[in-house]
Write a protein that holds these residues in place. Sequence first.
Motif, PDB file in Angstrom:
ATOM      1  N   GLY A   5       0.784  -1.224   0.000  1.00 33.04           N
ATOM      2  CA  GLY A   5       0.000   0.000   0.000  1.00 33.04           C
ATOM      3  C   GLY A   5       0.815   1.272   0.000  1.00 33.04           C
ATOM      4  O   GLY A   5       0.238   2.360  -0.084  1.00 33.04           O
ATOM      5  N   ALA A   6       2.135   1.156   0.068  1.00 34.89           N
ATOM      6  CA  ALA A   6       2.984   2.352   0.093  1.00 34.89           C
ATOM      7  C   ALA A   6       3.145   2.912  -1.314  1.00 34.89           C
ATOM      8  O   ALA A   6       3.207   2.169  -2.298  1.00 34.89           O
ATOM      9  N   VAL A   7       3.217   4.230  -1.410  1.00 33.20           N
ATOM     10  CA  VAL A   7       3.426   4.930  -2.675  1.00 33.20           C
ATOM     11  C   VAL A   7       4.739   5.691  -2.568  1.00 33.20           C
ATOM     12  O   VAL A   7       4.910   6.532  -1.687  1.00 33.20           O
ATOM     13  N   VAL A   8       5.668   5.389  -3.464  1.00 31.26           N
ATOM     14  CA  VAL A   8       7.019   5.954  -3.439  1.00 31.26           C
ATOM     15  C   VAL A   8       7.206   6.801  -4.682  1.00 31.26           C
ATOM     16  O   VAL A   8       6.918   6.356  -5.802  1.00 31.26           O
ATOM     17  N   MET A  33      -1.350  -2.643  -2.673  1.00 30.11           N
ATOM     18  CA  MET A  33      -0.347  -2.726  -3.737  1.00 30.11           C
ATOM     19  C   MET A  33       0.696  -1.626  -3.554  1.00 30.11           C
ATOM     20  O   MET A  33       0.360  -0.460  -3.361  1.00 30.11           O
ATOM     21  N   SER A  34       1.962  -1.996  -3.596  1.00 32.06           N
ATOM     22  CA  SER A  34       3.036  -1.004  -3.549  1.00 32.06           C
ATOM     23  C   SER A  34       3.154  -0.328  -4.909  1.00 32.06           C
ATOM     24  O   SER A  34       2.989  -0.977  -5.953  1.00 32.06           O
ATOM     25  N   THR A  35       3.452   0.969  -4.897  1.00 36.36           N
ATOM     26  CA  THR A  35       3.520   1.748  -6.133  1.00 36.36           C
ATOM     27  C   THR A  35       4.786   2.593  -6.141  1.00 36.36           C
ATOM     28  O   THR A  35       5.101   3.258  -5.148  1.00 36.36           O
ATOM     29  N   LEU A  36       5.488   2.543  -7.264  1.00 37.53           N
ATOM     30  CA  LEU A  36       6.665   3.384  -7.486  1.00 37.53           C
ATOM     31  C   LEU A  36       6.347   4.343  -8.623  1.00 37.53           C
ATOM     32  O   LEU A  36       6.085   3.908  -9.753  1.00 37.53           O
ATOM     33  N   LEU A  37       6.361   5.629  -8.340  1.00 39.54           N
ATOM     34  CA  LEU A  37       6.090   6.667  -9.330  1.00 39.54           C
ATOM     35  C   LEU A  37       7.379   7.386  -9.672  1.00 39.54           C
ATOM     36  O   LEU A  37       8.105   7.831  -8.777  1.00 39.54           O
ATOM     37  N   VAL A  38       7.666   7.524 -10.953  1.00 38.90           N
ATOM     38  CA  VAL A  38       8.820   8.296 -11.402  1.00 38.90           C
ATOM     39  C   VAL A  38       8.365   9.733 -11.627  1.00 38.90           C
ATOM     40  O   VAL A  38       7.340   9.974 -12.280  1.00 38.90           O
ATOM     41  N   GLY A  39       9.105  10.685 -11.067  1.00 44.51           N
ATOM     42  CA  GLY A  39       8.776  12.096 -11.212  1.00 44.51           C
ATOM     43  C   GLY A  39       9.872  12.865 -11.910  1.00 44.51           C
ATOM     44  O   GLY A  39      11.067  12.596 -11.716  1.00 44.51           O
ATOM     45  N   HIS A  40       9.472  13.829 -12.736  1.00 50.54           N
ATOM     46  CA  HIS A  40      10.449  14.698 -13.394  1.00 50.54           C
ATOM     47  C   HIS A  40      10.966  15.744 -12.412  1.00 50.54           C
ATOM     48  O   HIS A  40      10.371  15.992 -11.362  1.00 50.54           O
ATOM     49  N   VAL A  41      12.075  16.359 -12.765  1.00 53.31           N
ATOM     50  CA  VAL A  41      12.626  17.451 -11.971  1.00 53.31           C
ATOM     51  C   VAL A  41      12.767  18.684 -12.852  1.00 53.31           C
ATOM     52  O   VAL A  41      12.887  18.585 -14.079  1.00 53.31           O
ATOM     53  N   THR A  42      12.751  19.849 -12.224  1.00 53.80           N
ATOM     54  CA  THR A  42      12.941  21.098 -12.934  1.00 53.80           C
ATOM     55  C   THR A  42      14.428  21.365 -13.144  1.00 53.80           C
ATOM     56  O   THR A  42      15.290  20.610 -12.675  1.00 53.80           O
ATOM     57  N   LYS A  43      14.730  22.466 -13.838  1.00 53.23           N
ATOM     58  CA  LYS A  43      16.133  22.793 -14.081  1.00 53.23           C
ATOM     59  C   LYS A  43      16.865  23.175 -12.796  1.00 53.23           C
ATOM     60  O   LYS A  43      18.096  23.155 -12.750  1.00 53.23           O
ATOM     61  N   ASP A  44      16.106  23.525 -11.744  1.00 49.75           N
ATOM     62  CA  ASP A  44      16.717  23.827 -10.451  1.00 49.75           C
ATOM     63  C   ASP A  44      16.930  22.591  -9.607  1.00 49.75           C
ATOM     64  O   ASP A  44      17.462  22.683  -8.501  1.00 49.75           O
TER      65      ASP A  44
END
Length: 469
Positions: A91-94, A210-221
Amino acid sequence: MAARTKTSKDRPSYRCTECGWQTAKWLGRCPECQAWGTIEEYGAPAVRTTAPGRVTTSALPIGQVDGRQATARSTGVPELDRVLGGGLVPGAVVLVAGEPGVGKSTLLLDVAAKSASDEHRTLYVTGEESASQVRLRADRIHAIDDHLYLAAETDLSAVLGHLDAVKPSLLILDSVQTVASPEIDGAPGGMAQVREVAGALIRASKERGMSTLLVGHVTKDGAIAGPRLLEHLVDVVLHFEGDRHARLRLVRGVKNRYGTTDEVGCFELHDEGITGLADPSGLFLTRRDEPVPGTCLTVTLEGRRPLVAEVQALTVDSQIPSPRRTTSGLETSRVSMMLAVLEQRGRISALGKRDIYSATVGGVKLSEPAADLAVALALASAASDTPLPKNLVAIGEVGLAGEVRRVTGVQRRLAEAHRLGFTHALVPGDPGKTPPGMKVLEVADIGDALRVLPRSRRREAPREEEDRR
């Protein structure tokens, strides 16, 4: 006929697209996150009241709550388990964020294959690549498993449909900014879309366990792109760091509801994929038979993990009126401060008119003050062309008055240096219990530290400078 008065429902409202802060009038700069040009108009929501509803589960005394449901399951990658606090909790979301090309997709694909089994299926959803591209990467890093399912989708409803069909124990979405809901206005990656997609997946994770792994974008900073609300919604936030031209990759825990955030995972990125490094200190050292001038070793702490790193310095006669000051892996401001301390407190005048080059080995970045003493000794060794004694490490913060201050974790640092075979150490006063068989010299100021350099060579440097004048 009387004119209709303008109600609160008809009045426009404004909201920051970065942090979600709301206001009744337009502003050029958000007072909450200090971002410029992010205030946009949107319809004011109608005021509603919520009546008490049916309770899904009764409240229990906290002592009667079953804590076994939050038992972590290993990802198959020990270095990632270290950062997560033992593994992934059902159940964790990363949220995993990092620069493009740093290796996020490679690591998560490896995790997807190693965590898949008969009892635990894994669903990998890619929104940035085609399924064939991900298959080629899986072949290269040997991440093929019969219980690993792959889908290329950018529609939220399709992703939820895959969850019903596959019923996975682990979902990996790469990335959350590429998926959109057709019921929400706005382009993929916008504040409303990211919030809706993340909210729907979080609800699905909690309901299914359900465990979930989310990929996140980063800004130029370097900050995570999208609304700051995304970081508040998820359970764990991980930052994937590393120089694209170096092999070392670090995974840091920024937020963790299931463990501490002072652990760091070390990985090595190579042609065949990415592997965890249980003992990464060898990447930051140069093995030599004889010591070389301008090098000094120190022990840095990455979270709670001690790592032995090497600082290198080179000084040459400048050919231009303004000498160069070049750094790599070190903060330029701290190197400049060490140069000033050496010239004023250490009486080394040969540095002012020379080009100074300083760097670290293996792509590690030293930003903590505990590396000050090693930087100062490396610069002094390069200036006098005198090597430091072999098997020596230097630990300590150097102040503007030349004093060597105490730092945290000296005993852990010395234990790591002793484990790797180093026999001598320069530390601030009162280091506590030291490893047996290791000669630890306490230094009070930069003058005491410079005495480790051979006197004959230290005296030659000022004379050579006088001859040049």
